[in-house]
Design a protein around this motif. Structure first.
Motif, short mmCIF file in Angstrom:
data_model
loop_
_atom_site.label_atom_id
_atom_site.label_comp_id
_atom_site.label_asym_id
_atom_site.label_seq_id
_atom_site.Cartn_x
_atom_site.Cartn_y
_atom_site.Cartn_z
N ARG A 125 88.27 11.50 -40.49
CA ARG A 125 87.47 10.75 -41.25
C ARG A 125 86.49 11.80 -42.19
O ARG A 125 85.97 11.38 -43.27
N ARG A 126 85.49 12.78 -42.01
CA ARG A 126 84.79 13.06 -42.30
C ARG A 126 84.72 14.51 -43.45
O ARG A 126 84.00 15.25 -43.78
N SER A 139 88.56 9.83 -36.47
CA SER A 139 87.47 10.73 -36.10
C SER A 139 87.81 10.64 -34.52
O SER A 139 88.74 10.55 -33.58
N PHE A 167 83.76 19.08 -40.17
CA PHE A 167 83.38 18.65 -40.94
C PHE A 167 84.57 19.41 -41.97
O PHE A 167 85.24 19.37 -42.76
#
Length: 251
Positions: A133-134, A152, A202
């Motif tokens: 998600r990031r 996540s 990330f």
């Protein structure tokens, strides 16, 4: 995502680099697959080719909304079009499950996880590859990982535990930008090394290995059973005092 789009992506320059990175990370997780019964759910054929000779029984199942392709390229087909919430497999019939392009694209997520738990043998292993998600890959739709629902690490943990899976290992990968430019694709290995050291949170993808948990069923407390007695239990009457006798005689 349609199976034709997925096939075209993995035939592109960016798709080949993506496959190379994921395969290198999978090999570290796929120890003990030799002689195992292996299931690939989603679009896993680019990653199952190296497992076909090692596993005793390797098959690829693709969701009905996605479509199916013939696999492997030679010989009898080992792929099938299925409903991911109702797999045509017996209970405990698989030793290892690989899910790629599966969790983020299904609209039957809880049912799909329950089915995977059902078909896995006790202490069987499952590896899930999902978009982070990031990460950048979930923000661009020029790759299959930009479609569907990203996750996540915390969301994955909750989902797996609710489905009676125990997360056993995590891997962050795909740090290069999702670009078709030749320079970006060539620097994929360098981006992986730098990303793993600088900012693993990330990454473009998250890979988690989970183990099927089978909990022991403990018996409840035994209920007390009342058995009728053959002899009546006579309750002795209290002795009358002299006061009670006089009171009764006066009455």
């Amino acid at each position: 995502m349609d199976v034709v789009d997925l096939k075209e992506f993995y035939a592109s320059r960016l798709g080949l680099a993506t496959r190379r990175i994921i395969v290198s990370r999978l090999r570290a997780r796929l120890r003990g697959v030799k002689g195992a019964r292996v299931l690939g759910l989603g679009y896993c054929t680019p990653y199952l080719d190296g497992l076909f000779d090692e596993g005793r029984n390797v098959m690829a199942m693709m969701p009905a909304r996605q479509g199916v392709v013939h696999w492997p390229a030679r010989g009898n087909s080992a792929s099938a079009l299925v409903d991911e919430a109702c797999l045509p497999l017996a209970d405990g019939s698989m030793d290892f499950v690989l899910v790629v392009h599966g969790l983020e694209l299904t609209d039957q997520l809880p049912d799909m996880l329950r089915e995977l738990w059902r078909v896995l043998a006790p202490q069987g292993r499952a590896v899930f590859v999902v978009p982070n998600r990031r990460g950048l890959w979930a923000r661009f739709d020029n790759t299959p990982f930009g479609h569907g629902r990203p996750f996540s690490r915390g969301q994955l943990t909750t989902l797996l535990r609710n489905a009676q899976f125990s997360p056993a290992g995590w891997t962050s990968m795909l740090f290069m930008p999702p670009s078709e430019r030749r320079f970006m694709v060539r620097s994929a290995t360098l981006c992986e090394r730098m990303g793993s050291w600088i900012g693993p949170g990330f990454s473009g993808l998250i890979m988690v290995e989970a183990i099927k948990q089978v909990y022991a069923v403990t018996g409840g407390k035994q209920k007390r059973q009342l058995v009728p007695s053959l002899r009546p239990n006579i309750i002795p009457q209290p002795a009358r005092t002299g006061l009670n006798v006089r009171s009764q005689s006066q009455t």
